[in-house]
Every structure is written in structure tokens, then in C-alpha cells.
Design an enzyme around this catalytic site. Structure first.
Site, short mmCIF file in Angstrom:
data_model
loop_
_atom_site.label_atom_id
_atom_site.label_comp_id
_atom_site.label_asym_id
_atom_site.label_seq_id
_atom_site.Cartn_x
_atom_site.Cartn_y
_atom_site.Cartn_z
N LYS A 52 8.68 3.06 -1.25
CA LYS A 52 8.49 1.66 -1.06
C LYS A 52 8.32 1.15 -1.46
O LYS A 52 6.67 1.48 -2.06
CB LYS A 52 8.31 2.30 0.28
CG LYS A 52 7.85 1.20 1.69
CD LYS A 52 7.20 1.70 2.52
CE LYS A 52 7.00 0.57 3.49
NZ LYS A 52 6.51 0.93 4.75
N SER A 108 9.50 0.32 9.30
CA SER A 108 9.33 -0.55 7.90
C SER A 108 9.58 0.48 6.72
O SER A 108 9.98 -0.13 5.32
CB SER A 108 8.00 -1.01 7.55
OG SER A 108 6.98 -0.53 7.52
N SER A 143 6.22 3.18 10.51
CA SER A 143 6.70 2.48 10.06
C SER A 143 7.70 4.27 8.98
O SER A 143 8.60 3.64 8.32
CB SER A 143 6.05 1.69 9.51
OG SER A 143 6.27 0.62 9.65
#
Lengths: 48, 470
Positions: free
Chosen positions: B78, B155, B179
Site C-alpha cells: 500500500k 483504503s 481499510s
């Protein structure tokens, strides 16, 4: 207050709507009876 | 042989030399070439360095060397975690380009690399892990691997859709309110939010200092256990990281839930709308847990709504502290959903933040009481599938979160794994969440793995993947 961030009318309207929404959420937190004498969490789990 | 679908299979196949690391990386690159323009998985790709790393792993395997527990496994990272391979943007025009160099590589990334994994690239997120996609900014708009016109969830968006679309076998995600678990749910994979403080979060741009949890995302709970074995453990650079010895997460997976008591809350009271397939899918999942030996008990999670609200207030307040000066100076450089959602708490008080932390403590105390009666808790991860991207309003940043039931678990900080349970009425994946007491990450992985030994939803493949040539 919101005008410190933006002057855009569309965003100011959105921010006012969000302010009202969040204010309602905050009130719901003060309505939790058991929190009346609670200590705040600190993020660490050792205090659970 | 066909390319392995899971990390566990890949590690075994690599050791047998049934597949090479170069083949795994080449296959991952092929999937990205075919699908990334549709799914928006990557911000930065590391094709060349990944191929070089794969060749080195193959050379070492051929020489009989130990290449580590994740040796040769392609992973996505990420793009809020600093790494030495390339730039870190946090999907934002605002982040100082020198930030990653200043803070140094995130310890959790270093651990994954030291375990032999191959970094395929940096994956899309929401800006600074908050808000929703803003197509007006020069970053990917992430679509679900099951329906590219729908949001991948966030996210850890690209981490979720990348695993589901074969661009890598596992990924690093972070979870502050959902997330990891939401993109896992909406892409049909498994995602673990570990116990808060089990995995160090230094070297990762913060969203909510007291809520941020780095964790693994992969096809299966067994894969998450393998990744967590590498990721967990104290690091002094994170003041919130616990001095606890990680347990044997892989060794805990025995497929047997005999004697385990599981509290079940369907949370119908929390959603005005349910996908028409969700109740039946969830009940069928519960039946499998029961068939694996668990005893189910209906319960009502205490302060579920208030605990979730506390999570949102705390997370956004902590985020506003981090972003306040940049927001004042560079408002229009932030995406519109990001700047609106962070400043949504700009008019609450310090007392309000403390009240949220007090409610959080009460919710934790009540959950601790509940865990005296049950070993695990199970609830839906979401009641709805992902929204259409065209319907995601830039001016109403909370709207895309309808039907999501994840913030409560983040406010508790307990380990919670999202497990695929089949498709919604719209053909997108649904998910259940399994939670355990603090530090019992082994227990949620054991339950998730026991379920996945009896089902195959975690291995289901999006029809989109049939367009990728072999």
C-alpha cells in the site's frame, strides 16, 4: 468558521451539512450512561 | 502446473521447483498489463527490480539455500508505507516527496522483504487512507476486481483488487476503520486487521495514531497467518507497538473448532438496506462454522453504534491534527472527499475527542466482558456490495460507507478477519468478520481457515480474469 478552509459555496454547504452530522454523532457519545465516570482509552491495549 | 493461487501453494511449489519465482513474477506482470488500466491497482510498478529479485531467488533455490518463509512470493505494498524500492505518495499531491527518505523504510516492509518476498509495486489507496476516489486528481480510481465500475473499497484498495486479480499473491494493507476488511470484502479475498500494536506502523503515513493497524491481505486465512508470522513483533520506532512475543499463527491452523463458543450478531439493526442475498449467505457461513465444531450463541454486540462513532471521531480528529497546516495552505491540492471528511471534525472540541475515547474504553470493557462467555464473535463485514463509482459523491464523503460494519472492531483494537462468504445479488463478494480477544490473532485465523477448508469462496475468481492470457 468553515470559511478559513474554503470560499467555495458548494463546499461550504457540504461542510455545514457535515458539521451538523458530526454534531449529532458527538451528542450520541455524551448519551452513553456508562461513560459518565469512565477514563479515556489511550490507544494501548495493555490497559484493557 | 497452473500458477498457484495462494501464498501457501506458491511457497510449496517453489521449494519443489514446480514453479520458478520468475514465472510467478512474469505472471503477475502479465495480469497487471492486462487489467491495471481497468482496475487502478498500482501507483508505481517495480517490474524490473521484481524480475531481478525473482531471478536471484531462483538462483538461491537452485543452490539449495533457505530463501525465507515468503521466498519468491510476489507482494503489493500500500502506497502509504515507505520502502526503498521507489517513491511513496500516499496517493496525494501534498505529501512531501522526501518524506519516505526522512522516515526510512517501514519496519513491516523490511520484514516482508527480509522474508524473501518480491515487491511488485505500490498500490492505490484513498488519499492518506481516507475519503473516496477523486477522479480530478492524477491518481488511479480503484475498481473492484469483480466489477470494475464499482469501487474497490478502501483504503487498501489496490492491495485488495490486486490480490483478487492475480497481480500479486498477497499485500500489505492498513486498517484504521475498515481499510483492510472492506476492500478484502468487496474483492472476495481475506484480510486481517491484527490486534492493535502487534504490527509496527512506523514508516507509514498516519491516519489515526491510536487506530492504525497494518495487516496482511491475501486469498486465504492460511496465507494471512504466514504473512503475519513475518510482520508481527515489537519495533521500538512505534511507541504503540507492544512488547509481546508473536505466537505460531500457522501452527494454530488445524481446521477444528470443536468446543469453541462463537457469539453471533447479524447487525440488521445497523442497516436500513441489506443486499437480498446477504442474510442467507451469512447464515450459510454460520452453518459451516457450526459444522466445523463451533457452538453458536446469539448475542448483541454492546455499544456497537457508539463504538463505531467513537472510532470515526477519534480517527478524524487525529487526522486533522496531522493535516491541519497543510489543509490551510494547500486546500485544493487535496482531493475533495479527503479535505471535506478530515475537516468534518474541525468544529468539535478537545472535550468531544476525550468523550469519544471514554466511550471507546467503555466499549472495550463491555467487549472484554463478552469474551468471558464466548471465544469468538462473528458479524457481517458489510451488508451491501460496493457502490457504483459513478454514484460516489465527492461532496458527501460518508455516503459510500453505507452498510459497512467495520469501525467498531477498530475502536476495540481486537483481531478481526474478513472472510469471503459468496456473492451478493449484484454478483459482487460478501464477507463475514470473525473477531477474538486482544492478542488472539491465532484464534481468528484458525476459525477463518477452518471455514475455508470447508468452502472455496476465497478461491473464486472474477470473470474478468478469464480475459488474461496464460
Amino acid at each position: 468558521m468553515t470559511q478559513r478552509w474554503t470560499q467555495d459555496p458548494e463546499e461550504l454547504k457540504a461542510m455545514e451539512d457535515l458539521r451538523v452530522l458530526v454534531a449529532g454523532w458527538v451528542e450520541s457519545l455524551y448519551a452513553v450512561p456508562e461513560a459518565r465516570y469512565a477514563n479515556p482509552a489511550g490507544g494501548h491495549q495493555a490497559d484493557v | 502446473m497452473n500458477n498457484p493461487q495462494t501464498i501457501t501453494e506458491a511457497v510449496e511449489a517453489l521449494r519443489r521447483r514446480d514453479v520458478t519465482a520468475e514465472q510467478l513474477v512474469t505472471s503477475s506482470i502479465r495480469a497487471a498489463d492486462a487489467l491495471d488500466s481497468k482496475l487502478g491497482v498500482y501507483i508505481t510498478r517495480f517490474d524490473e527490480s521484481a524480475l531481478a529479485a525473482a531471478k536471484e531467488i531462483d538462483r538461491r533455490l537452485d543452490a539449495g539455500e533457505d530463501v525465507g518463509p515468503l521466498g519468491g512470493v510476489p507482494l503489493g505494498i500500500k502506497d502509504i508505507a515507505a520502502d526503498a524500492e521507489g517513491p511513496t505518495t500516499s496517493q496525494s499531491l501534498v505529501l512531501d516527496p522526501t518524506w519516505a527518505a526522512q522516515v526510512g523504510e517501514a519496519p513491516v516492509v523490511t520484514r516482508l522483504k527480509d522474508a524473501g518476498s518480491i515487491l511488485m509495486g505500490k498500490t492505490s489507496t484513498m488519499e492518506f487512507a481516507i475519503g473516496s476516489p477523486d477522479p480530478g486528481k492524477p491518481f488511479p480510481v480503484p475498481g473492484s476486481a469483480w466489477a470494475p465500475d464499482r469501487w474497490a473499497g478502501g483504503s487498501s484498495s489496490g492491495s485488495g483488487s490486486g490480490v483478487a486479480s492475480d497481480m500479486f499473491l498477497g499485500a500489505l494493507g492498513t486498517d484504521t476503520s475498515g481499510s483492510i476488511r472492506v476492500p478484502a470484502a468487496w474483492n472476495g479475498i481475506t484480510g486481517l486487521k491484527p490486534t492493535f500494536g502487534l504490527v509496527p506502523k512506523s514508516g507509514i503515513t498516519p491516519l489515526g495514531f491510536t487506530n492504525d493497524h497494518p495487516g496482511p491481505m491475501a486469498r486465504s486465512a492460511a496465507d494471512c497467518a504466514l504473512m503475519l508470522s513475518v510482520m508481527a513483533g515489537h519495533d521500538p520506532s512505534d511507541p504503540y507497538c507492544a512488547r509481546r512475543r508473536p505466537v505460531d499463527y500457522v501452527g494454530a491452523l488445524d481446521g477444528d473448532l470443536t468446543g469453541m463458543r462463537i457469539g453471533v450478531d447479524r447487525l440488521h439493526r445497523m442497516s436500513e438496506r441489506l443486499d437480498s442475498e446477504q442474510p442467507a449467505r451469512f447464515d450459510a457461513a454460520l452453518a459451516e462454522l457450526e459444522a466445523a465444531g463451533a457452538h453458536l450463541v446469539d448475542i448483541e454486540l454492546p455499544l456497537f453504534a457508539e463504538g463505531g462513532t467513537a472510532n470515526i471521531i477519534i480517527m478524524l480528529s487525529e487526522s486533522l491534527a496531522y493535516h491541519r497546516n497543510d489543509l490551510l495552505e494547500r486546500w485544493s491540492d487535496y482531493g475533495q472527499p479527503t479535505r471535506l471528511i478530515i475537516t468534518a471534525v474541525s468544529q468539535i472540541s478537545g472535550a468531544d475527542y476525550i468523550q469519544a475515547q471514554r466511550v471507546r474504553q467503555v466499549a472495550r470493557d463491555k467487549a472484554a466482558g463478552l469474551f468471558k462467555d464466548v471465544d469468538l464473535l462473528v458479524a457481517p463485514t458489510t451488508h451491501l456490495g460496493p457502490p457504483l463509482l459513478k454514484d460516489v459523491s465527492l461532496l458527501d464523503p460518508f455516503a459510500p460507507y453505507e452498510g459497512i460494519q467495520t469501525p467498531y472492531w477498530a475502536t476495540l483494537g481486537v483481531p478481526t478477519v474478513a472472510i469471503p462468504i459468496g456473492l451478493s445479488s449484484e454478483g459482487t463478494p460478501l464477507s463475514m468478520s470473525i473477531a477474538a480477544p486482544w492478542w488472539r490473532d491465532d484464534a481468528v485465523l484458525r476459525a477463518g481457515d477452518a471455514y475455508q477448508r470447508r468452502t472455496s469462496f476465497h478461491l473464486d475468481r472474477s470473470p474478468l480474469l478469464s480475459t488474461v492470457g496464460s
